[in-house]
Design a protein around this motif. Structure first.
Motif, short mmCIF file in Angstrom:
data_model
loop_
_atom_site.label_atom_id
_atom_site.label_comp_id
_atom_site.label_asym_id
_atom_site.label_seq_id
_atom_site.Cartn_x
_atom_site.Cartn_y
_atom_site.Cartn_z
N THR A 25 62.28 -29.57 -5.07
CA THR A 25 61.82 -28.40 -5.82
C THR A 25 62.82 -27.25 -5.70
N ILE A 26 63.30 -26.99 -4.48
CA ILE A 26 64.27 -25.92 -4.26
C ILE A 26 65.56 -26.20 -5.01
N LEU A 76 65.08 -25.45 -8.59
CA LEU A 76 64.95 -24.01 -8.84
C LEU A 76 66.31 -23.30 -8.83
N VAL A 77 67.26 -23.84 -8.06
CA VAL A 77 68.60 -23.24 -8.04
C VAL A 77 69.52 -23.90 -9.06
N LYS A 78 68.92 -24.58 -10.03
CA LYS A 78 69.61 -25.13 -11.20
C LYS A 78 70.49 -26.35 -10.91
#
Length: 179
Positions: free
Chosen positions: A149-150, A153-155
């Motif tokens: 997920t992280i 989220l940071v593309k």
């Protein structure tokens, strides 16, 4: 059972303003509530549906309905899932055409802003349930889920994130079993 399938998908379609993701969450929760999850593996059908061409809602409806009650169940599920949008558009379009352009725009904007709250709640509850299920599989699965997920989220590209999370889960879960 056909009537129950139709009503389940009709109700889910009424709540699916957020599209397929919200629909998936509603259907998954409702099937578990009715204890039909022993009759069909919704998670596997979701995986199949996302790889098929076409709308997720109708594909998932057909597959689940067919699994529950054969072809008739599949047709009942699809009918239940496409009927609410059709009815809403059929009755709402003439109303909007009779209003002036500014009033129509304001009505539509208000409708979607109101629906945004409901969609946000469904998305949050579905994500929360997935996090809970990942944690139930063990700390390693939960940690790999959080890491994926992280990364997204940071593309970081989703395939890379999935590969990293899958690799972490396979390597560390194997060490836990060996210990």
């Amino acid at each position: 059972m056909i009537k129950d399938i139709f009503l389940l998908f009709f109700k889910a379609s009424l709540w699916a303003l957020g599209g397929g993701f919200v629909f998936i969450g509603v259907i998954d929760a409702e099937i578990k509530k009715k204890s039909w999850n022993s009759l069909c593996d919704v998670d596997s059908l979701i995986a199949i549906t996302t790889s098929l061409p076409g709308p997720i809602i109708t594909n998932l409806s057909y597959l689940i309905g067919k699994k529950l009650a054969g072809i008739t169940g599949g047709l009942a599920a699809v009918t239940g899932s496409i009927l609410p949008p059709f009815i809403i558009i059929y009755f709402l379009a003439p109303l909007l055409l009779n209003l002036n352009q500014e009033a129509s725009r304001l009505f539509i904007e208000s409708f979607f802003y109101g629906g945004l709250v409901g969609v946000a709640v469904f998305v949050f509850l579905t994500a929360l349930r997935w996090i809970k299920e990942a944690f139930e599989y063990g700390l390693v699965s939960f940690a790999s889920f959080i890491l994926m997920t992280i990364l997204m989220l940071v593309k970081v590209h989703p395939l890379i994130a999935l590969f990293v999370g899958f690799s972490m889960n396979m390597l560390l879960a194997r060490k836990d079993k060996d210990a």
